[in-house]
Write a protein that holds these residues in place. Structure first.
Motif, PDB file in Angstrom:
ATOM      1  N   SER A 118       3.048  57.036 -15.534  1.00 56.43           N
ATOM      2  CA  SER A 118       4.379  57.638 -15.636  1.00 56.43           C
ATOM      3  C   SER A 118       5.258  57.245 -14.451  1.00 56.43           C
ATOM      4  O   SER A 118       6.472  57.097 -14.587  1.00 56.43           O
ATOM      5  CB  SER A 118       4.272  59.166 -15.724  1.00 56.43           C
ATOM      6  OG  SER A 118       3.775  59.713 -14.526  1.00 56.43           O
ATOM      7  N   LYS A 144       6.559  53.836 -15.258  1.00 56.14           N
ATOM      8  CA  LYS A 144       7.587  53.941 -16.291  1.00 56.14           C
ATOM      9  C   LYS A 144       8.903  54.449 -15.690  1.00 56.14           C
ATOM     10  O   LYS A 144       9.985  53.951 -16.026  1.00 56.14           O
ATOM     11  CB  LYS A 144       7.114  54.902 -17.387  1.00 56.14           C
ATOM     12  CG  LYS A 144       8.070  54.994 -18.567  1.00 56.14           C
ATOM     13  CD  LYS A 144       7.606  56.043 -19.571  1.00 56.14           C
ATOM     14  CE  LYS A 144       6.287  55.648 -20.211  1.00 56.14           C
ATOM     15  NZ  LYS A 144       5.869  56.605 -21.267  1.00 56.14           N
ATOM     16  N   TRP A 167       5.358  64.135 -15.223  1.00 57.64           N
ATOM     17  CA  TRP A 167       6.129  63.390 -16.229  1.00 57.64           C
ATOM     18  C   TRP A 167       5.280  62.984 -17.441  1.00 57.64           C
ATOM     19  O   TRP A 167       5.677  62.128 -18.219  1.00 57.64           O
ATOM     20  CB  TRP A 167       6.713  62.115 -15.597  1.00 57.64           C
ATOM     21  CG  TRP A 167       7.571  62.407 -14.398  1.00 57.64           C
ATOM     22  CD1 TRP A 167       8.324  63.512 -14.181  1.00 57.64           C
ATOM     23  CD2 TRP A 167       7.734  61.578 -13.242  1.00 57.64           C
ATOM     24  NE1 TRP A 167       8.961  63.442 -12.974  1.00 57.64           N
ATOM     25  CE2 TRP A 167       8.631  62.259 -12.373  1.00 57.64           C
ATOM     26  CE3 TRP A 167       7.250  60.329 -12.856  1.00 57.64           C
ATOM     27  CZ2 TRP A 167       9.009  61.730 -11.136  1.00 57.64           C
ATOM     28  CZ3 TRP A 167       7.640  59.800 -11.641  1.00 57.64           C
ATOM     29  CH2 TRP A 167       8.512  60.503 -10.783  1.00 57.64           C
ATOM     30  N   ASP A 168       4.120  63.613 -17.602  1.00 56.53           N
ATOM     31  CA  ASP A 168       3.194  63.204 -18.667  1.00 56.53           C
ATOM     32  C   ASP A 168       3.231  64.099 -19.903  1.00 56.53           C
ATOM     33  O   ASP A 168       2.487  63.863 -20.857  1.00 56.53           O
ATOM     34  CB  ASP A 168       1.749  63.178 -18.123  1.00 56.53           C
ATOM     35  CG  ASP A 168       1.561  62.142 -17.027  1.00 56.53           C
ATOM     36  OD1 ASP A 168       2.084  61.040 -17.205  1.00 56.53           O
ATOM     37  OD2 ASP A 168       0.921  62.450 -16.009  1.00 56.53           O
TER      38      ASP A 168
END
Length: 622
Positions: A463, A466, A563-564
């Motif tokens: 994440s 990303k 953020w997962d």
């Protein structure tokens, strides 16, 4: 001519001829002035008694020996303002009320055609005009004097009132004043009078050429030693040029752009203290003075060096040239590095819904508190008194600052306010009240001392990568494209009615704010592969099986990084409310989980196992 009576005394040897001539100039009814007792009128001669009686203002019937009188009294013309004040005060008072310009002219004629404003006051207060009424009277007098071109009214109190001969051509007189001015400040004042009375020059195109030539020579000679005054003079010249119909600068005249280039190393210091209108001219000249976009960096360099008024003008020029994204980037870096001046911090707060919208966040709040604390440690308050007031007294500031802050940022910010020595108890309570009003969960967060992740965000490596890619695309693709969209929309016409332009600018603010958020989150992010976590209690990197106590139904949830979260795959961010309710529980413990209908349901922890056992395990998935 000596008086016959006085002649007898002189012939009798009782009075010298010199004193006799002086006494003859002070007949009964004549006006006179004594340096200590002021103005008066000769009331009586008593030659046999060797005395003169004078009616002074406030001291009538004063007797003086003849020898002393002729040595200390100076005759006054009957038209002198002091004589008229003694002889017919009501008429002078009526003149002040009905014909103020005429009274000023009389005062100037009585004072050798020049006098200070303080001297004028002492002549008129309190006998002609009451002290309480003088300020209003002088305002009215200045308006009346605007049409009296032969009287020069000073722009500053330290300058002189001047009476010119009415038959002199006034444009020439003002040019002479400019040429004869001894220093740059005096030349600025002379130039201001020319600007004010520009209509006295019959032909601007020809009559102003000597003015421009004089200014050019002056600036070229003086700018290296007196840059601020020289720059002020050159900018004021351009203001005059804009006002004068048909006027042009002589060929080869020094331009503002040339002076800015030549004086670049000293420029930031010289700009401080210039009037606002001239500041605008300075920074509007930057693109031409520093071509090939060098002006942008030069403008940004000035942001941390100049005063508050210059900050607004620099930002306006950057904005007008569609460089607001570079301004935002500069401000973000300056906030992080604590390189912002008090003026710039205050400006950012004021412009939080305008030019600084994209960088108005928690970082700014922490930078302000740091600046206040640095000043406090150094023995303040110094310049930050205004910053303290701006932060503490703006009712909406703190609440808007924490609007999109996450729980950990909010907690730390609140603790800084409570522990900072720069706020008194009343101010702390007020600031905390605003925080809680804007973010009601603040009080609960302050009570929650068990969270060990307050200083960082735990995220998966996937994440984090990303998010970096998203930020890269934002900075290299989306923001530049938006900038092009703004420039294209600007060409559509009137910006006040230009929907495309307004829309593009609004989208710019969103993108810049998103960039700021991503950068702030990535600075706090701590990457992990979730290997080696404890399974004694529910935590980050854990798969937990839970059973609904009411229905007996079993489900599996995976708790991973900030953020997962992916509810469809039963993956929870550890910052989610459901994860927070489960974290810390052991097998057999019960927990109250929030529901979609804003209620809760009771579940029991059935089993706990690690999400990963080896570093080479598969990436985040369902």
């Amino acid at each position: 001519m000596m008086s016959p009576e006085v002649e007898k005394l002189v012939n009798a040897g009782k009075l010298s001829r010199a004193d006799g001539e002086k006494l003859s100039n002070l007949p009964v009814g004549a006006f006179c002035q004594h340096k200590s007792w002021g103005a008066g009128c000769i009331a009586e001669w008593d030659l046999l008694g060797d005395r003169v009686v004078i009616d002074f203002e406030g001291k009538p019937g004063h007797s003086m020996k003849i020898g002393f009188a002729v040595g200390s009294l100076a005759p006054l013309d009957s038209e002198h303002i002091l004589a008229r004040r003694v002889g017919d005060l009501p008429a002078l008072q009526a003149m002040a009320k009905e014909r103020p310009a005429e009274l000023v002219t009389l005062a100037l004629k009585s004072s050798g055609k020049t006098m200070s404003l303080d001297a004028l006051e002492s002549l008129l207060i309190p006998r002609v005009i009451k002290e309480a009424d003088y300020k209003a009277w002088w305002s009215a007098a200045k308006k009346a004097l605007k049409d009296k071109r032969h009287i020069v009214v000073p722009a500053k109190r330290t300058e002189l009132l001047v009476l010119r001969d009415e038959d002199v051509r006034h444009g020439n007189a003002m040019l002479d004043d400019l040429r004869n001015a001894r220093d740059l400040r005096a030349k600025l004042n002379a130039l201001a009078r020319i600007q004010k009375d520009l209509d006295l020059f019959e032909n601007h195109a020809s009559d102003l050429i000597p003015v421009f030539q004089e200014l050019d020579v002056t600036v070229r000679k003086s700018w290296k030693l007196q840059l601020k005054e020289a720059l002020n003079l050159l900018l004021s010249r351009d203001e005059l040029l804009d006002s004068a119909k048909g006027a042009k600068l002589p060929e080869g005249s020094l331009t503002v752009e040339q002076l800015l280039r030549d004086a670049k190393p000293q420029l930031a210091d010289a700009v401080n203290g210039l009037p606002v209108a001239l500041l605008s001219r300075v920074y509007k000249a930057f693109p031409a003075a520093f071509p090939d976009r060098a002006w942008v960096q030069e403008s940004l360099n000035h942001l941390t060096k100049t005063g508050g008024r210059a900050v607004a003008e620099i930002a306006a020029v950057l904005d007008a040239n569609d460089e607001i994204d570079l301004l935002a980037d500069f401000l973000k870096k300056a906030v992080r590095n604590r390189q912002l001046s008090t003026d710039l911090l205050i400006w950012m707060c004021k412009e939080r819904k305008g030019k600084a919208e994209g960088v108005f966040d928690m970082d700014l709040g922490n930078a302000i508190i740091s600046a206040l604390e640095d000043d406090h440690i150094a023995g303040g308050p110094k310049r930050t008194g205004r910053l303290h007031d701006a932060f503490a007294e703006d009712i909406g500031l703190v609440g808007e600052m924490v609007g999109d802050a996450d729980a950990d940022e909010l907690r730390l910010f609140a603790k800084r306010i409570l522990s900072s020595p720069v706020f008194d108890e009343l101010t702390r309570r007020s600031l905390m009240g605003r925080l809680i009003k804007a973010r009601p969960e603040t009080q609960e967060l302050m009570d929650d001392t068990g969270n060990n992740q307050a200083a960082s965000l735990v995220v998966s490596w996937d994440s984090m990568e990303k998010r970096k890619i998203e930020l890269e695309e934002l900075v290299r693709v989306k923001i530049p494209q938006n900038k092009k969209d703004i420039q294209i929309a600007r060409e559509y016409g009137d910006l006040r009615e230009n929907f495309e332009y307004k829309s593009a600018r609004q989208h710019q603010a969103v993108l810049l704010r998103m960039q700021s958020t991503y950068e702030r989150e990535l600075r706090r992010a701590r990457g992990t592969d979730f290997v080696g976590v404890s399974t004694e209690t529910v935590g980050i990197g854990i798969i937990v099986d839970i059973q609904d106590v009411a229905t007996g139904k079993t489900e599996t949830q995976t708790i991973l990084g900030a953020w997962d979260g992916d509810p469809d795959q039963s993956i929870l961010s550890y910052l989610s409310e459901m994860a927070k309710a489960l974290i810390g529980k052991k097998v057999g413990d019960e927990a109250e989980l929030p529901t979609d209908t804003h209620g809760t349901r009771k579940v029991k922890v059935v089993s706990i196992r690690p999400y990963r056992t080896h570093a080479e395990a598969a990436p985040v998935a369902g």
